[in-house]
Design a protein around this motif. Sequence first.
Motif: not given
Length: 571
Positions: A1-21
Motif C-alpha cells: 500500500m502506498s500514498l500514491n495508491g490511495w491518491f488514485q483511489i480518491a481520484l477515481f471516486c472524485a471523477v465518478v462523483v463529479a460525473l454523476a450530476r
Amino acid sequence: MSLNGWFQIALFCAVVVALARPLGGYMSRVFTGERTLLSPVLSPVERGLYRVAGIDAEQEQHWLAYASAMLAFHVLGFLTLYALLRVQALLPFNPDGQAGVAPDLAFNTATSFVTNTNWQSYGGETTLSYLTQMLGLTHQNFLSAATGIALAVALVRGFSRASAKTVGSFWVDVTRTTLYVLLPLCMVLTLFYVWQGIPQTLSGAVEATTLEGAKQTLAVGPVASQVAIKMLGTNGGGFFNANAAHPFENPTALSNFVQMVSIFALGAAMTNVFGRMVGDERQGWAILAAMGALFLAGTAIVYWAESAGSPVLNGLGLTGGNMEGKEVRFGILGSSLFAAITTAASCGAVNAMHDSFTALGGIIPLINMELGEIIVGGVGAGLYGILVFVIVTIFVAGLMVGRTPEYLGKKIEGREVKMAMLAILCLPLMMLGFTALATVVAAGLAGPANAGPHGFSEILYAFTSAAANNGSAFGGLTANTTFYNTTLGLGMLFGRFFVIIPALAIAGSLAAKKTVPASAGTFPTHGGLFVGLLVGVILIVGGLTFFPALALGPVVEHLAGGLGQTFPAGG
C-alpha cells in the motif's frame, strides 16, 4: 500500500462523483422526453424508428404489459443470437474461418449476453467471427444495458407517480436509452480507445516478428467499439480471452483508468436520475453514499490484502505484495481497484486473474456479487437492486418505531415487502443451489482446477457470477462443458428475470398509490442515519445468507494460509 495508491483511489471516486450530476441531469431529460443538446439530430431518427416499428410513443404500459414486452424482446434476442452463433461459419466477415459454435456453448453465450452477464466459456479470438462479435455480441451489449436502465426508470416512476396505472413504455425507454445515452458516449469512447492503441479493423489476424526472430500470429478485429460498450454498459465480455488484461483491449494506464470510470459512470448517475425524478436530489445522494461506503470498504480490503501478499509466500521470504496473475503495467493498485469496481458494478471485465488473488483479496469480489447488483451495480440494475433493499430497510425502520413504513410519500405495505424479498432471495437460491449441485455430481467436480477449499471457491464464484449477472470468473474452472454451460446459463436467466419481474410489480403497485404527506413521524431518508441503516440491512441480509458458503471457501483458505499450510493459487 502506498500514498500514491490511495491518491488514485480518491481520484477515481472524485471523477465518478463529479460525473454523476451532469450525466444524471442529461439522462433525466431524456427519460422525461425533454429537449436535449442532441435532440435536433436524434429526434427525427427516434420518430422514424417508431414509425417503422409501429410504436405509439405517447401510449404507456401497465407494469404487466411493460414486463411482457421486455420478456418478448429478450426471447427474440436470444433466438437471434443463438442462431447467429450456430451458423457463423456460413456467414461473411469471418476472415479467420471460425466454425459454428456447439449447441451447449451457443445456449450459454446467447443467454449470457442477452442477460447482460457476458460470462464467457470460450476464447473470443479463437471462437467467434467478426460478424458474431459485432452483430451478435456488441448488439446485445447495447440492448441488454438499455433494458437495465429502462427497468430502473420504470421503478423510479413508481415512486414519483401517484394514482397512476402505467409505468412508461418499454419500447420508448429502450430506444431513448440506446439512441441518446449509449450510442453517443460509445462513439466518443471508441475514438479514445483507438487513440490509445486498441485495434478497430475488419482485417484478419496479422503476423508479427518477435525480438527473437520468431513468427507470431496476432488476432485483431473491431475491438475498440466492443470495448466501449462492454465497459459503459457494464457488460464485461471481452473480444479476447484475456479480456482487459490483453494489451489490445487495455493497452495503457490511462485506458485502464478511463475503463474503470466508464464502468461506474452511468450506474452512479442513475442515483441522480432517481433523485431528480422523485423531486429530491438528496434521496439520490443518500443512495450513492450507501453504495460508496460499501465500495470503499471492499476496495480497502482488496488493496490491503494484495499489498500484504500471501502468508505462505511471505513465510518463504517472497515479500512485496502479490503480483501473481497481474499485469506489470497495472500493478497491485490498478488490478485491485479494477477487481473491486468490476464486481461491485456487475461488469465482469477483468484486468487480472482473480484466481490468483490472495484469499481475502478474492473474497471481496465474491461478496460484492453475492450482495446482488447494489454497489453501483449494472447500469440500471444497480439502482433497482438497491431500491429493493431500500424497501426492506424502510420496513425494518417502521417496525422499530411502530409506524406503517413509508418512503417518498408512498406507504410500504405487505405486497411491496413480499416482492422485495422474492427478488432478494432468488439470488442466493440460484448461487448456492447450483453450487451444491456441482459439488455432488461428477460433471461438476470435474471442473475445478484445484482441490479443497479453493476448488469450492472456484465453483461458488462461477455460479455467484452467473446469478448476479456479473460474468467474471476465478479462472481456474473448466466451464466449457455441457454441465456448466447449461447450469450457468440457467443461473443467468433466473438471476436476471426473477429480480426484474418483482421489481416491476413493485413499480406498478407504488405508481397506483396515492402520495401521503410527510409528517413529524416520517423517517427521513436523505441523511446519515438512513444511509447507515441501509448499509446495515444489506450486510445483515448478505451475511446471514452467504456466510456458511464463504466459510467453506475463501475464509478457510485464509486461515489455512495463515497457519502455513500450502494451497494452490489464491491461498
